[in-house]
Design a protein around this motif. Structure first.
Motif, mmCIF file in Angstrom:
data_model
loop_
_atom_site.group_PDB
_atom_site.id
_atom_site.type_symbol
_atom_site.label_atom_id
_atom_site.label_comp_id
_atom_site.label_asym_id
_atom_site.label_seq_id
_atom_site.Cartn_x
_atom_site.Cartn_y
_atom_site.Cartn_z
ATOM 1 N N THR A 112 0.821 -1.214 0.000
ATOM 2 C CA THR A 112 0.000 0.000 0.000
ATOM 3 C C THR A 112 0.857 1.267 0.000
ATOM 4 O O THR A 112 0.317 2.378 0.069
ATOM 5 C CB THR A 112 -0.905 0.031 1.240
ATOM 6 N N TYR A 113 2.170 1.091 -0.071
ATOM 7 C CA TYR A 113 3.091 2.227 -0.049
ATOM 8 C C TYR A 113 4.291 1.873 -0.918
ATOM 9 O O TYR A 113 4.933 0.839 -0.702
ATOM 10 C CB TYR A 113 3.545 2.500 1.393
ATOM 11 N N ALA A 114 4.566 2.709 -1.910
ATOM 12 C CA ALA A 114 5.693 2.481 -2.812
ATOM 13 C C ALA A 114 6.558 3.736 -2.859
ATOM 14 O O ALA A 114 6.043 4.854 -2.983
ATOM 15 C CB ALA A 114 5.217 2.124 -4.207
ATOM 16 N N SER A 115 7.862 3.548 -2.781
ATOM 17 C CA SER A 115 8.824 4.639 -2.902
ATOM 18 C C SER A 115 9.554 4.486 -4.230
ATOM 19 O O SER A 115 10.139 3.441 -4.502
ATOM 20 C CB SER A 115 9.825 4.601 -1.741
ATOM 21 N N VAL A 116 9.496 5.541 -5.056
ATOM 22 C CA VAL A 116 10.166 5.539 -6.351
ATOM 23 C C VAL A 116 11.403 6.431 -6.237
ATOM 24 O O VAL A 116 11.300 7.602 -5.875
ATOM 25 C CB VAL A 116 9.235 6.040 -7.470
ATOM 26 N N VAL A 117 12.554 5.858 -6.547
ATOM 27 C CA VAL A 117 13.830 6.555 -6.357
ATOM 28 C C VAL A 117 14.122 7.443 -7.567
ATOM 29 O O VAL A 117 13.998 7.011 -8.714
ATOM 30 C CB VAL A 117 14.978 5.547 -6.150
ATOM 31 N N THR A 118 14.518 8.671 -7.294
ATOM 32 C CA THR A 118 14.803 9.643 -8.344
ATOM 33 C C THR A 118 16.269 10.077 -8.295
ATOM 34 O O THR A 118 16.882 10.113 -7.226
ATOM 35 C CB THR A 118 13.919 10.888 -8.191
ATOM 36 N N GLY A 119 16.798 10.411 -9.452
ATOM 37 C CA GLY A 119 18.118 11.013 -9.484
ATOM 38 C C GLY A 119 18.086 12.429 -8.936
ATOM 39 O O GLY A 119 19.032 12.904 -8.324
ATOM 40 N N THR A 120 16.988 13.121 -9.142
ATOM 41 C CA THR A 120 16.781 14.460 -8.608
ATOM 42 C C THR A 120 16.725 14.373 -7.086
ATOM 43 O O THR A 120 15.935 13.610 -6.531
ATOM 44 C CB THR A 120 15.462 15.050 -9.142
ATOM 45 N N SER A 121 17.560 15.149 -6.417
ATOM 46 C CA SER A 121 17.578 15.082 -4.958
ATOM 47 C C SER A 121 16.375 15.801 -4.354
ATOM 48 O O SER A 121 15.628 15.224 -3.549
ATOM 49 C CB SER A 121 18.888 15.678 -4.418
ATOM 50 N N TYR A 122 16.172 17.053 -4.755
ATOM 51 C CA TYR A 122 15.016 17.836 -4.327
ATOM 52 C C TYR A 122 14.533 18.637 -5.532
ATOM 53 O O TYR A 122 15.330 19.097 -6.343
ATOM 54 C CB TYR A 122 15.385 18.817 -3.197
ATOM 55 N N GLY A 123 13.218 18.793 -5.637
ATOM 56 C CA GLY A 123 12.705 19.602 -6.733
ATOM 57 C C GLY A 123 11.692 18.873 -7.580
ATOM 58 O O GLY A 123 10.837 18.146 -7.059
ATOM 59 N N ASP A 124 11.799 19.054 -8.897
ATOM 60 C CA ASP A 124 10.745 18.626 -9.815
ATOM 61 C C ASP A 124 11.152 17.464 -10.707
ATOM 62 O O ASP A 124 12.263 17.436 -11.242
ATOM 63 C CB ASP A 124 10.343 19.795 -10.718
ATOM 64 N N VAL A 125 10.215 16.531 -10.869
ATOM 65 C CA VAL A 125 10.340 15.428 -11.809
ATOM 66 C C VAL A 125 9.028 15.346 -12.577
ATOM 67 O O VAL A 125 7.945 15.481 -11.994
ATOM 68 C CB VAL A 125 10.612 14.094 -11.079
ATOM 69 N N ASP A 126 9.091 15.154 -13.886
ATOM 70 C CA ASP A 126 7.881 14.997 -14.695
ATOM 71 C C ASP A 126 7.441 13.532 -14.665
ATOM 72 O O ASP A 126 8.198 12.646 -15.072
ATOM 73 C CB ASP A 126 8.138 15.430 -16.137
ATOM 74 N N VAL A 127 6.222 13.293 -14.193
ATOM 75 C CA VAL A 127 5.694 11.938 -14.057
ATOM 76 C C VAL A 127 4.371 11.853 -14.813
ATOM 77 O O VAL A 127 3.457 12.638 -14.563
ATOM 78 C CB VAL A 127 5.478 11.558 -12.577
ATOM 79 N N ALA A 128 4.276 10.916 -15.753
ATOM 80 C CA ALA A 128 3.031 10.678 -16.482
ATOM 81 C C ALA A 128 2.404 9.382 -15.984
ATOM 82 O O ALA A 128 3.107 8.409 -15.695
ATOM 83 C CB ALA A 128 3.298 10.590 -17.984
ATOM 84 N N PHE A 129 1.078 9.369 -15.875
ATOM 85 C CA PHE A 129 0.344 8.195 -15.420
ATOM 86 C C PHE A 129 -0.589 7.726 -16.524
ATOM 87 O O PHE A 129 -1.286 8.521 -17.143
ATOM 88 C CB PHE A 129 -0.477 8.520 -14.170
ATOM 89 N N GLU A 130 -0.599 6.426 -16.779
ATOM 90 C CA GLU A 130 -1.520 5.814 -17.731
ATOM 91 C C GLU A 130 -2.209 4.648 -17.029
ATOM 92 O O GLU A 130 -1.543 3.733 -16.546
ATOM 93 C CB GLU A 130 -0.785 5.311 -18.974
ATOM 94 N N VAL A 131 -3.521 4.689 -16.970
ATOM 95 C CA VAL A 131 -4.302 3.641 -16.319
ATOM 96 C C VAL A 131 -5.184 2.976 -17.363
ATOM 97 O O VAL A 131 -5.875 3.660 -18.130
ATOM 98 C CB VAL A 131 -5.166 4.223 -15.181
ATOM 99 N N SER A 132 -5.162 1.648 -17.427
ATOM 100 C CA SER A 132 -5.947 0.923 -18.428
ATOM 101 C C SER A 132 -6.568 -0.314 -17.800
ATOM 102 O O SER A 132 -6.188 -0.742 -16.705
ATOM 103 C CB SER A 132 -5.071 0.540 -19.625
ATOM 104 N N GLY A 133 -7.535 -0.892 -18.493
ATOM 105 C CA GLY A 133 -8.220 -2.067 -17.974
ATOM 106 C C GLY A 133 -7.462 -3.362 -18.202
ATOM 107 O O GLY A 133 -7.764 -4.379 -17.574
#
Length: 217
Positions: A47-68
């Motif tokens: 119920t909890y996932a951590s996604v690791v980023t190269g960016t330490s602090y700030g902005d990352v562009d994340v797109a979400f696609e949900v399908s059946g």
């Protein structure tokens, strides 16, 4: 398919998180980190996932696609691609930095309150460049260097699948020289040996009936 536009996610401590309400964050030791995939880690309840980023602090562009149904696997153009199972209601998980109230909701398919298993395929690119740059804030004129794509679809719980692991940032998280490993293990042991904090005694003002007669007002 329910496709969403890219969301600019605020990250901190090299990560952003997806989580359900009241989900317990995962706790990982150095051995768990070294055995991990270097991109995403999940708590035992999923119920909890951590996604690791190269960016330490700030902005990352994340797109979400949900399908059946499961979308075609495409790894071209991505440095890292990992699949994992998560357990969320149709209302969807919240997404954002691990220590912020600035969170977005990612709606999934199905009734808002109905929980079910979802398969998430996480893609990442640009982590090496972002790691070299450090903090990246678009509103301060910085160029966002890191992009992620998260695809989700309903599917039974299955083991993690590592489709592609090629960036140097992830490789560093899965390897450690013996000296650094020894220091990390020593720090863990010292932390585990610390006594648990004792609850502070809360002193309350006595009720009027508990005062001595000559103290009563």
């Amino acid at each position: 398919m329910q496709a969403q536009r890219p969301t600019r996610v605020q990250v901190s401590h090299h990560q952003y998180v997806l989580f359900d309400t009241d989900a317990e964050p995962l706790e990982r030791g150095i051995d768990d980190i070294l055995a991990g995939n270097g991109l995403v880690s999940v708590n035992s309840e999923a119920t909890y996932a951590s996604v690791v980023t190269g960016t330490s602090y700030g902005d990352v562009d994340v797109a979400f696609e949900v399908s059946g149904t499961e979308p075609p696997l495409r790894t071209d153009g991505w440095d890292e691609v990992v699949e994992t199972s998560l357990y969320f209601p149709g209302l969807g998980p919240m997404v954002g930095g691990p220590v912020t109230d600035d969170l977005d909701l990612v709606p999934l398919l199905g009734p808002d309150e109905e929980y079910q298993w979802w398969r998430f395929r996480i893609h990442a690119r640009g982590r090496d460049a972002a790691s070299a740059a450090g903090d990246i804030y678009a509103d301060e004129g910085d160029t966002v260097l890191e992009q992620h794509l998260l695809q989700g679809w309903p599917a039974p719980r299955e083991p993690e699948v590592r489709h592609k692991l090629t960036d140097q940032f992830g490789t560093r998280s899965r390897t450690l020289d013996p000296e650094s490993y020894a220091r990390a293990k020593a720090a863990e042991a010292a932390h585990d040996a610390m006594p648990a904090p004792q609850p502070q005694e809360i002193r309350t003002r006595p009720m009027q009936s508990e005062l001595r007669a000559d103290d009563q007002i």
